[in-house]
Structures are given as C-alpha cells and as structure tokens.
Design a protein around this motif. Structure first.
Motif, PDB file in Angstrom:
ATOM      1  N   LYS A 176     -46.024  28.931  -4.880  1.00  0.00           N
ATOM      2  CA  LYS A 176     -45.844  29.192  -6.302  1.00  0.00           C
ATOM      3  C   LYS A 176     -46.960  28.498  -7.077  1.00  0.00           C
ATOM      4  N   ALA A 177     -47.741  29.286  -7.783  1.00  0.00           N
ATOM      5  CA  ALA A 177     -48.920  28.762  -8.477  1.00  0.00           C
ATOM      6  C   ALA A 177     -48.544  27.754  -9.555  1.00  0.00           C
ATOM      7  N   ASP A 178     -47.379  27.949 -10.222  1.00  0.00           N
ATOM      8  CA  ASP A 178     -47.015  27.038 -11.303  1.00  0.00           C
ATOM      9  C   ASP A 178     -46.681  25.639 -10.776  1.00  0.00           C
ATOM     10  N   LEU A 179     -46.032  25.560  -9.610  1.00  0.00           N
ATOM     11  CA  LEU A 179     -45.773  24.260  -8.994  1.00  0.00           C
ATOM     12  C   LEU A 179     -47.075  23.570  -8.604  1.00  0.00           C
ATOM     13  N   ALA A 181     -49.996  24.001  -9.959  1.00  0.00           N
ATOM     14  CA  ALA A 181     -50.687  23.577 -11.181  1.00  0.00           C
ATOM     15  C   ALA A 181     -50.038  22.336 -11.782  1.00  0.00           C
ATOM     16  N   ALA A 182     -48.713  22.229 -11.677  1.00  0.00           N
ATOM     17  CA  ALA A 182     -48.006  21.077 -12.256  1.00  0.00           C
ATOM     18  C   ALA A 182     -48.420  19.765 -11.592  1.00  0.00           C
TER      19      ALA A 182
END
Length: 474
Positions: A176-179, A181-182
């Motif tokens: 998951k790209a958002d994880l 990035a976080a």
C-alpha cells in the motif's frame, strides 16, 4: 583435502549466496523499522551496496592479478602488510565466523521460542543445550568430507531462497503506497543530521548480511578456472543485494514503522503473519531454519578452511593444518566448533544475545575486509602486476579506494564498544601467532607489529575494565 576436488562456477556462486543469505535477511524488517524509514533504508543500501560492490570487484580483480594467493581473505593481507596483519585478517575472519554461527543458533531457538516457551529468545539453558546438539551433529557430518558438505550446501541454497521469493511476491501484491509514504522519512525531522543518525543505526546490520561475499575467494584454490572466482563473487553479490533491498523496503508498504520495530525476531515471519495469517509465519520460520542451517554449514566450511590455509602458510601452528582420512581439516574444525560452543554458553549472560553477536560478527569481519581492500589499493598505487599504460589501473584504483574508505567508515561507525570487545578476542588470539613463530624458530614481531600488539592489549584491558565496571553491558 584431495587435489582432484574442484568447484564449478555454479558451486562457487552457491558458496557466496549460501554464505550471505542466512540469519540476517530474516531479521531486516524489525532491524530497519527500529532505526529508520524507507528513505533512510534506501540511503543505507546505496552506501552498503556501493561499498560492498567495490569490495566484490576488489576480490574479482585480486583473484586474477594474484592467482598464487589462495584462501584470499588472509593471504592478501599478509602479502600487503606482513605476517602479523595477515594473521589478524585470518583470526578476525575466523572469530567473526564463529560469532556468526552463534547468531544462527540464537535465531533458530528464538524462532522456535514463539511456540516452545522454554527456548525464550534463543539464549535460555534449554536453547543452548539443543543448539549444542545441532552444533556437534553438523560437526561430525562435515568430518565425513568437505565435498559432500559443499554439495549439501548447494542444495540447501536453492531450498532456502524459495521462501524469500514467496515473501517478496506476497508483499508486492499487498503493498500500500500510503503506508509506505507515511513512514518514508522515518518519523523524524527532515534534516541531514537526523537521516544520518537513522542510517548509522543500520550500518552494522548491512555489513552482517553481506558477510560471505568472500566465499568464493576463500575456496579459490579449488576453482576450475581463476576467472570463475570473480564471476561468482560479483553475480552472487548482485543477486543477494536485490533480495535484501526488497525484503527491507516492501514491509513499509504493509505495516507502519512502529509496528515493524516491535516485531520479535525473525521479524520477516511477523510481517507475513500480519499479511496472510499464521501459516505465513510458519512458512517463513521453516524457511529460516533451513536457511540458517545451510548458512551455518557454509560458514563452518569457510572457518575451517581459513585456519587450515593459515596453518599451511605458517601463520598459526602446524597442528591446525592436520587433515583426517576424508581430506577434512579436522583439527581446525574442532577448534572452530569449540569456540562456537563457548560463545553459545556466553549468550546466557547477554541481554540481547542476537543483536550483540550480529554486531560483533560485523566488527570482527570488517578488519580483514579493510586489509584486503588496502592491499588492492597498494597494488594499484605501486602499479605492481600492471603493465605500463594498462587500462585497468585507473578502474582498479577507484574500486580499491572506495572499498578501503567504505570498510574503514563502517568500522568507525560501529562504535568504540565493538572495537574494544574485538580487542578482547584479538589479544589472547595472538597466542596462536606467537606459538607459530616460535615453532618455526623465527622472530615473533617486527618493531611496528610490537606497537600494534601493544595497542590491542591496551584496548583489551580497557574493554575488560569496562565490562567489569558496567561501562559496557552485553
């Protein structure tokens, strides 16, 4: 060892991969998660990958330029810097290998400790007892013949790579790209100092997972062609680097950094459990046990071979060069596994046995790496083995200079504690060198070597004092 035993290019490559892919790769998600985010991890692998690639090129170049120097990990140091530093390279590699084998046993029992509480984190009395059973079982198997053990290592190398590939494939689909990035900046300030501190926390573990890069060089005297040694070293390194980077970065896309940091070792099993459930942890755990036992076999062979070759080169006493009827350096193997047994017992007193053994393995092995890179640099600067106008000179000079700077930087970045603990091993270990020189009726030390030995003894005394007073805790 029988002269007719030769290793093919594939076997040499398997020795490199088998030596490098062991306990370290299964511990990466938590080790990196506790130190840095994806950006820091990328920087760390650029530094480690670039530096170790240069070292791989150094081994490749030396295998061709100095074909008469067999068991290269110590022979290059001796040729470049004299007998005592040649011994220091051999002893450092050997002791580091014994420490590395200890990490394997701790990690196996820590893995089993998740379902068998008496094994705890791998350093309980029960864990030490069962580790000792494995230690001596493999010992007697190797005594039956090096070639047989090398073949087993080749088979195990293939078997242990498969779970790692499955881990990577599953995480690619779960990513998951958002994880990702976080966690990208590691949760700290966006400053160079913060990133450097994060990266510094990964330095010794990156060295640890690359130890074994010299696998083909140590067995260079068995290669069918000298060129195969360099090819196996570089290709094995590139393949393993790709695996290490993916195993490190992909978990940031399925779990947050604090969650990764809290995973127990082997953390790769924890990541896969989070994604697919308990069967994933079981699968990785089984793969880890196969991987660790295979790497342990490879490292036992490497350690015995180094002591055997050092004996033949008169850097350690002659009795370490004795072979049994199967052509195995039996005496060297016995001493190797006795030291591993001592390290195993000492883990009972360590608070974090796995991390301590991992970091000490890296520190001890960096010493011969520095000397090998330094020898390649010396050859390039003096132009020894280079024809006038050689096109290879500038390239080899750059490779050797970068490799030398990298290995020195990594040794310093590891911290003073590990240097002092290394001195505690080197000081009494020097007795092997002293006995060998007296056995040959030769002067033990040169003037410079006396000074070097004195520094090591002072470092050892400071290290012992720090341990006794609690300034250094293990």
């Amino acid at each position: 060892m029988a002269a007719e035993q030769t290793f093919s290019r594939l076997t040499l490559t398997a020795m490199v991969v088998g030596s490098m892919v062991g306990a370290g790769i299964f511990s990466l998600p938590a080790r990196f998660g506790g130190a840095t985010g994806p950006f820091g991890a990328i920087i760390a692998w650029l530094i480690a990958g670039g530096g170790m690639l240069m070292l791989a090129f150094v081994f490749q170049s030396l295998a061709v330029r100095k074909p008469e120097l067999d068991a290269g990990i110590y022979a290059y140091a001796r040729a470049g810097f004299g007998n005592y530093l040649g011994f220091a390279a051999a002893f450092g590699f050997w002791a580091g290998t014994c420490l590395g084998n200890t990490t394997y046993f701790v990690l196996i029992k820590s893995t089993l400790g998740a379902i068998v509480p008496m094994f705890g984190d791998g350093n309980t009395p029960s864990a030490i007892f069962f580790s000792s059973l494995i230690l001596w079982s493999v010992h007697f198997m190797i005594l039956r013949g090096i070639k047989e053990a090398a073949f087993i290592n080749q088979v195990v190398t293939v078997a242990k790579i498969l779970p790692i590939f499955l881990f990577i494939i599953i995480l690619v689909f779960a990513f998951k790209a958002d994880l990702f990035a976080a966690s990208f900046w590691g949760g700290g300030a966006y400053s160079a100092a913060e990133i450097f501190n994060q990266v510094r926390g990964t330095m010794l573990v990156t060295v640890f997972v690359f130890i074994g890069i010299e696998g083909a060089s140590v067995y260079s005297r068995f290669a069918r062609k000298r060129e195969d040694v360099g090819w196996a070293t570089v290709m094995g390194f590139i393949g393993v680097l790709c695996l290490l980077v993916m195993v490190t970065l992909l978990p940031y896309g399925v779990m947050l950094r604090p969650e990764l940091a809290e995973l127990r070792q082997p953390s790769m099993a924890g990541v896969l459990r989070f994604v697919v459930g308990d069967w994933g942890a079981w699968f990785v755990s089984i793969g880890l046990i196969v991987s660790v036992l295979g790497a342990y076999l490879a490292w036992s062979l490497l350690a015995a071979e180094v002591l055997y070759s050092a004996s033949r080169s008169e850097l350690v006493p002659k009795w370490l060069g004795r072979e049994n009827r199967n052509g195995v350096p039996a005496t060297a193997l016995w001493l190797t596994n006795i030291l591993v047994q001592i390290f195993l017992i000492s883990t009972f007193f360590a608070q974090e046995a796995f991390n301590l053994a991992l970091e000490m393995t890296s520190a001890m092995t960096l010493i011969p790496y520095v000397l090998v890179a330094g020898y390649a640099l010396k050859l390039a600067l003096t132009r020894e083995t280079y024809a006038p106008g050689s096109r290879d000179l500038a390239r080899d000079l750059i490779w050797a200079a970068i490799a030398t700077l990298y290995t020195i930087f990594m040794l310093v970045a590891g911290g003073l504690t590990h240097v002092l603990l290394s001195c505690i091993l080197f000081a009494p270990g020097t007795l092997l060198f002293i006995f060998a020189r007296r056995e040959q009726g030769r002067k033990v030390f040169t003037t410079i070597e006396i000074g070097l030995f004195a520094i090591i003894c002072i470092g050892a005394a400071i290290g012992v004092y720090a341990l006794v007073t609690g300034l250094i805790t293990i």
